[in-house]
Motif scaffolding. Structure first.
Motif, PDB file in Angstrom:
ATOM      1  N   VAL A   1       0.837  -1.208   0.000  1.00  0.00           N
ATOM      2  CA  VAL A   1       0.000   0.000   0.000  1.00  0.00           C
ATOM      3  C   VAL A   1       0.868   1.253   0.000  1.00  0.00           C
ATOM      4  O   VAL A   1       0.653   2.184  -0.782  1.00  0.00           O
ATOM      5  CB  VAL A   1      -0.945  -0.013   1.216  1.00  0.00           C
TER       6      VAL A   1
ATOM      7  N   CYS B   1       2.515   1.839  -3.373  1.00  0.00           N
ATOM      8  CA  CYS B   1       1.543   2.304  -4.369  1.00  0.00           C
ATOM      9  C   CYS B   1       1.206   3.778  -4.158  1.00  0.00           C
ATOM     10  O   CYS B   1       1.250   4.586  -5.089  1.00  0.00           O
ATOM     11  CB  CYS B   1       0.251   1.490  -4.275  1.00  0.00           C
ATOM     12  N   VAL B   2       0.860   4.114  -2.915  1.00  0.00           N
ATOM     13  CA  VAL B   2       0.462   5.497  -2.635  1.00  0.00           C
ATOM     14  C   VAL B   2       1.630   6.445  -2.903  1.00  0.00           C
ATOM     15  O   VAL B   2       1.460   7.503  -3.525  1.00  0.00           O
ATOM     16  CB  VAL B   2      -0.016   5.614  -1.169  1.00  0.00           C
TER      17      VAL B   2
ATOM     18  N   ALA C   1       2.114   7.005  -6.640  1.00  0.00           N
ATOM     19  CA  ALA C   1       1.081   7.865  -7.222  1.00  0.00           C
ATOM     20  C   ALA C   1       1.313   9.320  -6.831  1.00  0.00           C
ATOM     21  O   ALA C   1       1.197  10.218  -7.664  1.00  0.00           O
ATOM     22  CB  ALA C   1      -0.301   7.397  -6.773  1.00  0.00           C
TER      23      ALA C   1
ATOM     24  N   MET D   1       2.876  11.154 -10.144  1.00  0.00           N
ATOM     25  CA  MET D   1       1.754  11.514 -11.003  1.00  0.00           C
ATOM     26  C   MET D   1       1.068  12.764 -10.472  1.00  0.00           C
ATOM     27  O   MET D   1       1.028  13.017  -9.282  1.00  0.00           O
ATOM     28  CB  MET D   1       0.785  10.339 -11.087  1.00  0.00           C
TER      29      MET D   1
ATOM     30  N   PHE E   1      -2.549  14.589 -10.568  1.00  0.00           N
ATOM     31  CA  PHE E   1      -3.945  14.338 -10.947  1.00  0.00           C
ATOM     32  C   PHE E   1      -4.830  15.247 -10.115  1.00  0.00           C
ATOM     33  O   PHE E   1      -4.390  15.791  -9.084  1.00  0.00           O
ATOM     34  CB  PHE E   1      -4.305  12.866 -10.709  1.00  0.00           C
TER      35      PHE E   1
ATOM     36  N   LEU F   1      -6.033  15.458  -1.337  1.00  0.00           N
ATOM     37  CA  LEU F   1      -5.805  14.180  -0.661  1.00  0.00           C
ATOM     38  C   LEU F   1      -4.702  14.316   0.391  1.00  0.00           C
ATOM     39  O   LEU F   1      -4.860  13.898   1.544  1.00  0.00           O
ATOM     40  CB  LEU F   1      -5.391  13.157  -1.720  1.00  0.00           C
TER      41      LEU F   1
ATOM     42  N   ARG G   1       9.534   5.975 -20.562  1.00  0.00           N
ATOM     43  CA  ARG G   1       8.261   6.202 -21.265  1.00  0.00           C
ATOM     44  C   ARG G   1       8.488   6.361 -22.766  1.00  0.00           C
ATOM     45  O   ARG G   1       7.668   5.923 -23.571  1.00  0.00           O
ATOM     46  CB  ARG G   1       7.553   7.432 -20.699  1.00  0.00           C
TER      47      ARG G   1
ATOM     48  N   THR H   1       4.809   1.500 -19.781  1.00  0.00           N
ATOM     49  CA  THR H   1       3.676   2.142 -19.120  1.00  0.00           C
ATOM     50  C   THR H   1       4.084   2.501 -17.702  1.00  0.00           C
ATOM     51  O   THR H   1       5.106   2.049 -17.190  1.00  0.00           O
ATOM     52  CB  THR H   1       2.461   1.205 -19.059  1.00  0.00           C
ATOM     53  N   ARG H   2       3.241   3.317 -17.056  1.00  0.00           N
ATOM     54  CA  ARG H   2       3.484   3.704 -15.664  1.00  0.00           C
ATOM     55  C   ARG H   2       3.633   2.471 -14.765  1.00  0.00           C
ATOM     56  O   ARG H   2       4.475   2.424 -13.891  1.00  0.00           O
ATOM     57  CB  ARG H   2       2.316   4.546 -15.155  1.00  0.00           C
ATOM     58  N   ALA H   3       2.754   1.494 -15.013  1.00  0.00           N
ATOM     59  CA  ALA H   3       2.781   0.301 -14.167  1.00  0.00           C
ATOM     60  C   ALA H   3       4.103  -0.433 -14.338  1.00  0.00           C
ATOM     61  O   ALA H   3       4.702  -0.890 -13.356  1.00  0.00           O
ATOM     62  CB  ALA H   3       1.621  -0.620 -14.525  1.00  0.00           C
TER      63      ALA H   3
ATOM     64  N   LEU I   1       6.865   1.448 -12.489  1.00  0.00           N
ATOM     65  CA  LEU I   1       6.840   1.222 -11.037  1.00  0.00           C
ATOM     66  C   LEU I   1       7.462  -0.118 -10.690  1.00  0.00           C
ATOM     67  O   LEU I   1       8.324  -0.216  -9.817  1.00  0.00           O
ATOM     68  CB  LEU I   1       5.396   1.280 -10.526  1.00  0.00           C
TER      69      LEU I   1
END
Lengths: 283, 464
Positions: free
Chosen positions: A90, A93-94, A97, A101, A103, A109, A177, A182-184, A187
């Motif tokens: 977790v 991932c957080v 992001a 990124m 967004f 948040l 890129r 891809t972003r995934a 990571l």
């Protein structure tokens, strides 16, 4: 070396030796007293450190089936293992992001989580208890319940990890890129391997916490001794009214808890230092 | 000041974004095609007709789930939200049990329904605006992203959403919802005499806040402010003593010519490695009236009676701060060691040539650098210490109790440990909720005020 400096170093050594004695004393005491027999000598607290006769009685008690120590120990291990795995995933991932990124709602948040973090954790204890109860994860189901609680809100602890991700140059991402990743993929195959130290730090901190979780574990497992963890049992042994009989057992149990955690920590100390120092400077 | 301006700017930005969204929403409602207008009732309708199944069904399923939550599941709770229930359960005259309203669930699910309603509004606006955007794209002859492209974007362009969805839901259910719930509890009379399902609780307005600030009669004012005072005092000493002594130890170990640097550090780091539940419980018992230290001193005739380490309020407070040094110094030592190595050695060299002694060098070079770099850390460790549950609870459980403190508070209780006692021992949930809100206010105020004063925030380039 000048004379003055030699004297200075001499006093420094004395101070360091004194510090070492003070810092090691509790551990030495713990080990020595765990070898005192509660059968032939005394199971409570005494005025001397070295037991009159070396004995393994307290350890035998823990493994004998008279208490569920092995069960509690396994419970804690299971909780620690799953919380570590979940929390690390977790947090990574957080952090990715938030670090990489941009967004809509990103600042919102981060600000909301900062504010939420200012509420004391125990405030929501009763509400969490009832939420778990709705899911059937209290008393007999306390172990999965504690795992769920341990993982659910861990996204808010992203600071240190995100700080580390921020130091990895963005140009690496851009190069990947351009190559069509891809972003995934970035990571998983780039950021994660590059961030090994901070990921180990995150996992280590996550692993250490459940061993100390007395408050919530005792609340969720209330009255159901099969679901206790070691922290609950150690705390109970020390604070029961007849703790006199349980003191050496507490020492022995404490040693068994401390040994694996300490060894693991010492092996990964390097990463811990890196995480703590980085986190302190970033604030 | 800059920080303040930044915050205002962030708010303005947020406001502008919100206005933009509203404008777009209005435009979608007015200018959208009939298909899009149907989407106002059946979310995702237009998307599905355009064969954007992934988006369309996500909106539709989301709508149905939220509608079920509001009307199917939550209606019976939200309708009683204003009174939190009016019929308590009990035995009927014929001896059967009837279950009445449960205020706890009415409140909890009521909040959930209100939040679901907000989520529904957001989903409505998202589906509508997205549908209108797609129409505009089609109108200028651009192609719409296919389902496959939508799916792939979840791992590329919109990867953040994929990553954050589960963590955000987790935080929402297990942090946001409980906190909102407890804030509401602070305005009710939920305590051991009003515990569902056997009894109801209801809204009481600001009653509990008045009670905790009230100095007369049964008011908790005196207790609250004494606990708050000790909390602040503890956080101050715990933070700054650890900070300076930890730095001192780091400097000692770092001295030129000291051998076994790694050994000294490892010995100290043992404290962090061994779980506190083991070490602190043991140390706490060392100082008990019948603990090792007292018994040892008595056996050797040094003292006649046990020293009341844990039963005398002042002894207990000092002892806790001292034992906390044992916990905190190694941690600070680790941080300081890393940072001290970053200070350029030639600074010290030129100071030495100018004839400065060690203390002057510490005051003029080391200390300003450390304070500059670790400013934010000092702030977080101060607020962390305000809420340092483990050290207090494992050592003293907040005791000794005192006649001058009510509601279970003890002389070494911090606000958080008192909160715990009030919840678990007294079951006085309403007061616990108020204490929790007070802790939040104290933490937030200190963070805001101090953060603006930090040199590293005011002047980011200052030291370089």
């Amino acid at each position: 070396m000048s004379r003055k400096k030699k004297i200075g170093n001499f006093f420094t050594y004395i101070v360091l030796i004194l510090i070492s004695i003070v810092w090691l004393f509790p551990f030495v005491g713990l080990v020595l007293q765990s070898f005192r027999s509660y059968v032939t000598e005394f199971g409570g607290m005494v005025g001397y450190l070295v037991p009159k006769k070396f004995s393994l009685d307290s350890y035998i008690y823990l493994f004998s089936g008279e208490c569920k120590f092995i069960r509690w120990y396994l419970n804690t291990l299971i909780i620690a293992f799953f919380v570590t795995a979940g929390q690390t995933v977790v947090v990574v991932c957080v952090s990715y992001a938030l670090s990489r990124m941009r967004f809509a709602g990103r600042n919102f948040l981060m600000r909301t989580w900062l504010i939420l973090g200012m509420f004391p954790g125990f405030l929501t204890m009763i509400c969490l208890y009832f939420l778990l109860k709705l899911l059937g994860l209290t008393q007999a189901g306390a172990v999965p319940g504690l795992i769920l609680i341990g993982i659910a809100s861990s996204g808010m602890g992203y600071y240190v990890c995100k700080g580390y991700f921020d130091t990895i140059p963005k140009s690496l991402d851009e190069a990947a890129r351009i190559d069509g990743a891809t972003r995934a993929q970035i990571l998983i195959s780039m950021i994660v391997p590059l961030s090994k130290p901070i990921i180990i730090y995150t996992a280590l901190v996550a692993f250490m916490a459940p061993w100390c979780d007395y408050v919530f574990a005792s609340y969720v497992a209330f009255g159901h001794s099969n679901s206790y963890n070691v922290a609950v049992s150690l705390q109970n042994w020390v604070w029961t009214n007849d703790y006199q009989g349980f003191f050496t057992r507490f020492c022995a149990g404490g040693i068994l808890v401390a040994i694996p955690v300490t060894i693991l920590f010492m092996c990964l100390q390097k990463y811990y230092v890196e995480g703590v120092t980085g986190g302190a400077v970033k604030g | 000041m800059d920080k303040f301006k930044k915050n205002v700017e962030a708010f303005r930005e947020f406001g502008r974004g919100f206005m933009r969204m509203l404008r777009e929403l209005g435009e979608s409602i007015v200018k959208g095609s009939p298909m899009t207008k149907v989407s106002m009732v059946i979310f995702g309708f237009a998307h599905i007709l355009r064969k954007q199944f992934l988006r369309g069904f996500t909106f539709l399923v989301g709508e149905l789930a939220l509608l079920w939550m509001i009307f199917g599941f939550g209606w019976k709770y939200i309708s009683k939200f204003s009174s939190l229930g009016n019929s308590s359960g009990g035995y009927n005259p014929d001896g059967t049990i009837s279950y009445g309203d449960n205020s706890f669930f009415i409140l909890l699910y009521g909040i959930l329904v209100i939040l679901a309603f907000i989520a529904l509004l957001i989903l409505w606006s998202m589906s509508l605006r997205d549908s209108y955007r797609c129409e505009k794209r089609l109108a200028v002859g651009k192609k719409l992203p296919t389902n496959k492209e939508d799916w792939h974007s979840l791992f590329d362009k919109n990867f953040a959403q994929t990553l954050l969805t589960l963590p955000v839901i987790g935080i929402f259910v297990f942090t946001v919802l409980p906190i909102l719930f407890m804030i509401c509890i602070a305005f009710t009379n939920y305590d051991k005499n009003h515990t569902p399902p056997s009894a109801l609780f209801t809204w009481v307005g600001l009653e509990n806040f008045k009670k905790i600030l009230d100095f007369g009669g049964t008011g908790l004012g005196p207790t609250f402010f004494r606990v708050l005072g000790w909390t602040l005092c503890w956080a101050f000493f715990a933070t700054f003593l650890n900070y300076f002594l930890g730095m001192g130890v780091a400097i000692l170990i770092n001295r030129q010519g000291i051998k076994f640097k790694k050994l000294w550090r490892t010995i100290l780091v043992m404290t962090i490695a061994v779980p506190q539940i083991v070490s602190l419980l043991y140390i706490g018992k060392l100082f008990a009236a019948d603990g090792l230290i007292n018994l040892f001193l008595m056996n050797h005739g040094i003292i006649d009676r046990a020293i009341p380490f844990w039963t005398n309020a002042n002894y207990a407070r000092v002892l806790i701060i001292l034992i906390n040094l044992w916990v905190g110094i190694p941690y600070m030592m680790l941080i300081a060691t890393g940072l001290l190595m970053n200070i350029p050695a030639d600074l010290y060299e030129s100071a030495r040539i100018d004839g400065a002694n060690s203390f002057q060098m510490f005051r003029k070079i080391t200390l300003p650098y450390m304070l500059f770099v670790t400013g934010p850390f000092l702030l977080t460790s101060f607020t962390g210490n305000l809420n340092n549950f483990n050290v207090i609870y494992l050592l003293s459980k907040g005791q000794p109790k005192s006649m001058s403190l009510s509601d279970g508070a003890g002389a070494t209780d911090l606000l958080v440990t008192w909160l715990y006692t009030v919840t678990v021992t007294n079951n006085d949930y309403k007061i616990a909720a108020v204490i929790g809100i007070m802790v939040f206010i104290v933490t937030a105020v200190i963070s805001l005020v101090v953060y603006g004063m930090l040199p590293s925030v005011k002047d980011e380039e200052g030291f370089q």
